[in-house]
Design a protein around this motif. Structure first.
Motif, PDB file in Angstrom:
ATOM      1  N   ARG A 192       4.279   3.658 -15.110  1.00 29.50           N
ATOM      2  CA  ARG A 192       4.997   2.387 -14.972  1.00 29.50           C
ATOM      3  C   ARG A 192       4.941   1.855 -13.543  1.00 29.50           C
ATOM      4  N   ARG A 193       4.243   2.585 -12.683  1.00 32.43           N
ATOM      5  CA  ARG A 193       4.306   2.308 -11.251  1.00 32.43           C
ATOM      6  C   ARG A 193       3.810   0.900 -10.887  1.00 32.43           C
ATOM      7  N   ILE A 201       0.840  -1.202   0.000  1.00 36.00           N
ATOM      8  CA  ILE A 201       0.000   0.000   0.000  1.00 36.00           C
ATOM      9  C   ILE A 201       0.872   1.247   0.000  1.00 36.00           C
ATOM     10  N   ALA A 202       1.939   1.199   0.777  1.00 35.39           N
ATOM     11  CA  ALA A 202       2.840   2.349   0.848  1.00 35.39           C
ATOM     12  C   ALA A 202       3.373   2.717  -0.530  1.00 35.39           C
ATOM     13  N   MET A 203       3.873   1.713  -1.239  1.00 28.13           N
ATOM     14  CA  MET A 203       4.476   1.992  -2.543  1.00 28.13           C
ATOM     15  C   MET A 203       3.441   2.445  -3.568  1.00 28.13           C
ATOM     16  N   VAL A 247       6.388  -1.629 -11.690  1.00 28.67           N
ATOM     17  CA  VAL A 247       7.547  -1.477 -10.811  1.00 28.67           C
ATOM     18  C   VAL A 247       7.272  -2.098  -9.444  1.00 28.67           C
ATOM     19  N   TYR A 282       2.080   6.320  -1.907  1.00 29.15           N
ATOM     20  CA  TYR A 282       2.999   7.434  -1.627  1.00 29.15           C
ATOM     21  C   TYR A 282       3.236   8.389  -2.803  1.00 29.15           C
ATOM     22  N   LEU A 306       6.416   8.164 -14.652  1.00 30.19           N
ATOM     23  CA  LEU A 306       6.690   7.411 -13.425  1.00 30.19           C
ATOM     24  C   LEU A 306       5.420   6.740 -12.897  1.00 30.19           C
ATOM     25  N   PHE A 348       9.072  -5.413  -7.945  1.00 33.28           N
ATOM     26  CA  PHE A 348       9.822  -5.187  -6.706  1.00 33.28           C
ATOM     27  C   PHE A 348       9.344  -6.124  -5.607  1.00 33.28           C
ATOM     28  N   THR A 349       8.035  -6.185  -5.453  1.00 30.39           N
ATOM     29  CA  THR A 349       7.459  -7.003  -4.387  1.00 30.39           C
ATOM     30  C   THR A 349       7.715  -8.494  -4.619  1.00 30.39           C
TER      31      THR A 349
END
Lengths: 204, 204
Positions: B187-188, B157-159, B191, B162, B184, B195-196
């Motif tokens: 592509r979030r 949730i943070a990523m 990403v 934010y 940005l 990442f996760t």
DNA sequence: ATACAGTTTGACCAAACGGTCAGACCAATG
DNA sequence: CATTGGTCTGACCGTTTGGTCAAACTGTAT
């Protein structure tokens, strides 16, 4: 005739506290005067209007938050240690200046026009640029995977800052007690560091 | 005598818009009346006071945000797809209801006392609990590493949230143009998913 | 037509707001 | 002692705020 006489300092500190607590509209000039222990008229003597005082407060806090993350990142530290120190630094700062951070975020979104004026009064954003560059190097060296440094930094800051800003929501949604939440915060630096390193480190 | 007459609905929608835009203190009753196209006295006829109207708005938005994340998470979907859908769902919702989210966050921090009253009017937080359980299972199965499900969800949730809340800060600190920032955001989802997954998946 | 309950409003109110100003206060200088 | 310049304030101003209220306006059932 110092740049900060005693009264001016008291006013400014009171203003910071109250603006952070209640925002721009929620903070009354009389309340600032009361907290500073002087008359409302003195407020306008030192800072001509509410807007001017507000702008200076935001500028001061923003500058403080940006420059505060600096320091002790040498070139010879390995990527693991670099990220660990970066995360630790961010998290501690956000935890220490929790209300200030939230305030700057909130008011910067609302009063986007002021941002242009405020930027000029701020010196160093170079620290971030330095880190971006270092991450780029590591990526070329092959120690970390292909990820845009901007994305990586945003991920890190996000994971550090979000739990602090969303405390009531998290407690509510996850049905957490104050105690459980504090435990979560206490292990947070380790969690974010492990998570990040696992995500970006190229393993042999 | 519907639960929502035409006037009551118009008032409520106007109130949501203005409260989200300007917060509690920044929103004036007269402004709500103007936007709804009725007299200020009618506001007090339907909602007795500003506080009552405000509380109902927060309650409504919080309930909406919580229940909106639900749906289409079946038991037989693999962990990769589950996380991808979860991230996609969160991100799209936060992006769609950006101001509402920020508003709820900000006001919930300020008026923590109201939270107790508001909670009772909200039904389902069960969705999260379901996901927490599923993650626990995967962990026991050995497909993901040892991480507390709460920590994982907070990271996700943070990523997602934010960058949406910190747009002005990010643009400022990273020296980004509107265009770069939009790229940005676009592509979030990818990403965050990559990442996760890299961070928690146990590799053979 | 009449009566009635729900709706809508202009006019109004006390309180609070940001801001102003003439003058009091207070050291330091001549 | 007198003057001066920076500091500080009580009293005040015009405006805006959240909230009230009697009266007017609807439609509908009698």
């Amino acid at each position: 005739m110092d740049a900060f006489s005693s009264s001016e300092e008291k006013i400014f500190k009171a203003a910071i506290d109250l603006f952070c607590e209640n925002g721009f509209d929620g903070t009354k000039m009389q309340a600032i005067a009361d907290k500073a222990g002087i008359s409302k008229a003195s407020l306008h003597y030192y800072f001509r209007s509410k807007d001017r005082l507000f702008k200076k407060v935001v500028q001061n806090l923003l500058s403080m938050l940006i420059t505060n993350v600096t320091g002790e990142i040498k070139e010879d530290t390995c990527i693991e240690e670099l990220l660990q120190k970066l995360i630790s630094g961010y998290f501690d700062m956000f935890r220490k200046f929790r209300k200030q951070t939230f305030f700057v975020f909130a008011e910067l979104v609302k009063h986007q026009k002021l941002l242009a004026d405020i930027i000029q009064g701020i010196d160093k954003i170079a620290v971030i640029q330095e880190i971006l560059l270092r991450l780029q190097k590591e990526r070329e060296k092959g120690t970390i995977i292909a990820i845009a440094p901007e994305d990586l930094i945003i991920n890190i800051i996000a994971m550090c800052i979000y739990p602090l800003m969303a405390e009531p929501m998290i407690k509510l949604i996850m049905s957490m007690s104050d105690n459980e939440f504090e435990q979560l915060l206490n292990r947070r630096k380790q969690v974010v560091t492990d998570f990040t390193l696992r995500a970006i480190l190229v393993r042999s």
